[in-house]
Scaffold this active site. Structure first.
Site, PDB file in Angstrom:
ATOM      1  N   TYR A   1     -21.235   9.633 -79.732  1.00  0.00           N
ATOM      2  CA  TYR A   1     -20.131   9.111 -80.529  1.00  0.00           C
ATOM      3  C   TYR A   1     -20.642   8.659 -81.895  1.00  0.00           C
ATOM      4  CZ  TYR A   1     -17.532   8.888 -76.067  1.00  0.00           C
ATOM      5  OH  TYR A   1     -16.932   9.181 -74.861  1.00  0.00           O
TER       6      TYR A   1
ATOM      7  N   ALA B   1      -2.828  10.049 -73.376  1.00  0.00           N
ATOM      8  CA  ALA B   1      -2.878  11.401 -73.959  1.00  0.00           C
ATOM      9  C   ALA B   1      -3.076  11.343 -75.471  1.00  0.00           C
ATOM     10  CB  ALA B   1      -1.624  12.192 -73.590  1.00  0.00           C
TER      11      ALA B   1
ATOM     12  N   LYS C   1       5.046   8.218 -80.315  1.00  0.00           N
ATOM     13  CA  LYS C   1       5.021   8.181 -81.784  1.00  0.00           C
ATOM     14  C   LYS C   1       4.976   9.568 -82.426  1.00  0.00           C
ATOM     15  CE  LYS C   1      -0.003   7.428 -82.141  1.00  0.00           C
ATOM     16  NZ  LYS C   1      -1.038   6.443 -82.530  1.00  0.00           N
TER      17      LYS C   1
ATOM     18  N   GLN D   1      -3.511  -3.773 -80.401  1.00  0.00           N
ATOM     19  CA  GLN D   1      -3.359  -2.669 -79.447  1.00  0.00           C
ATOM     20  C   GLN D   1      -4.036  -3.001 -78.121  1.00  0.00           C
ATOM     21  OE1 GLN D   1      -5.171   0.289 -82.032  1.00  0.00           O
ATOM     22  NE2 GLN D   1      -3.217   1.348 -82.263  1.00  0.00           N
TER      23      GLN D   1
END
Length: 327
Positions: free
Chosen positions: A54, A209, A216, A291
């Site tokens: 990453y 997903a 959105k 979030q």
């Protein structure tokens, strides 16, 4: 926060785990990344997932700095090995003994820890004998650098072969990390049964997903600025969903179901994967602390059979469940 045993092991993990693919070291500035990790800790998350690949090792470093000063015994830190890192030399990738040995040492330094709770083979490597891979895993476990071994996106036959070697070598092989969501169910026919046989639990990624299940992304409209769809890596994974207008239209029909059970669409999606008893934890990512705070509310939620049936009826025809697409 609720906690579950990972497979048949003695390791407890938080039902919601925090992952930093795409975000740390690339999409999110370090200060914001630290704020997201703090929000995860404040919300009761103890399980943190990353990988050496990453942001080409930067994500591990950011996570290591963000967790510095926390009580190590209260955390479960997971990372992975396989994909190319560094300058991309001939031994900078794969599951050979050299790469595993050097990679685990690099991950330990970047994460600022003496051991990794679960060290995962990020993909299956058909170019290296499985015996070599698992012997290397056994050695780093015996050396105290790793407590448990896991894999990511392995197929059922690969999991069975790995489990057989793990038993012979007495390696605690406990988990698989696959993509899994209401829309992407490819693990259900074969991988979950093989994992249950072998005593593995799932730590699932992309339960919403890549944001599609938040609702959105609207059919026929460009993706919102700054969303996962606009990131090069994230966009590759999400494109199969965004190109399907029927799927995007059906996702909008999940809104009343979410409202009926008092959840946001993201919370409903995360709660849905946690209804599978083979799932130990669902990984969430975040670009903002809010979030994290919102999504952890999916922990402990029980969806009754009628709600699950309604979800299946709404998504009929767009669910992807072909086991051949996994891995």
């Amino acid at each position: 926060m609720e906690f579950r045993r990972l497979g048949r092991s003695g390791l407890n993990v938080s039902e919601i785990s925090y992952g930093n693919w795409i975000t740390h070291g690339s999409q999110v500035e370090e200060e914001q990344a630290h704020a997201c990790v703090k929000a995860a800790l404040d919300s009761g998350i103890t399980t943190f997932d990353t990988a050496d690949v990453y942001a080409n090792t930067r994500a591990e470093s950011v996570l290591g700095r963000a967790l510095a000063g926390q009580r190590r015994e209260s955390l479960e830190i997971l990372t992975k090995v396989f994909w190319p890192t560094g300058p991309g030399g001939p031994n900078d990738r794969g599951l050979g003994r050299k790469h595993i040995t050097e990679s685990v040492n690099g991950s330990l330094k970047r994460l600022q820890t003496d051991y990794i709770d679960v060290y995962q083979a990020h993909r299956f490597d058909p170019t290296v004998p499985l015996e070599e891979t698992f012997l290397a895993f056994a050695d780093i476990v015996r050396a105290g650098k790793v407590l448990y071994i896991g894999v990511s996106e392995w197929k059922a036959d690969q999991i069975r072969a790995g489990a057989e070697l793990a038993r012979e070598l007495k390696v605690p092989f406990i988990s698989n990390q696959p993509q899994y969501s209401m829309l992407w169910r490819v693990i259900e026919p074969e991988v979950v049964p093989a994992s249950e046989e072998a005593g593995l639990g799932q730590i699932v990624w992309s339960p919403i997903a890549q944001g599609v299940l938040t609702g959105k992304y609207l059919p026929g409209q460009p993706p919102p600025a700054g969303s996962r769809a606009t990131d090069q890596q994230g966009g590759n994974f999400i494109s199969r969903f965004l190109e399907n207008n029927e799927l995007l239209e059906k996702v909008q029909l999940l809104k009343p179901i979410a409202e009926e059970v008092g959840l946001s669409m993201a919370q409903l999606a995360i709660a849905w994967v946690l209804q599978n008893p083979n799932v130990g934890s669902a990984i969430i990512g975040a670009t903002r602390p809010e979030q994290v705070t919102e999504n952890v509310r999916a922990a402990g939620v029980k969806l009754d059979a009628e709600v699950l049936k309604k979800i299946d009826e709404v998504l009929e025809g767009v669910v992807i469940s072909d086991p051949g697409l996994g891995g």
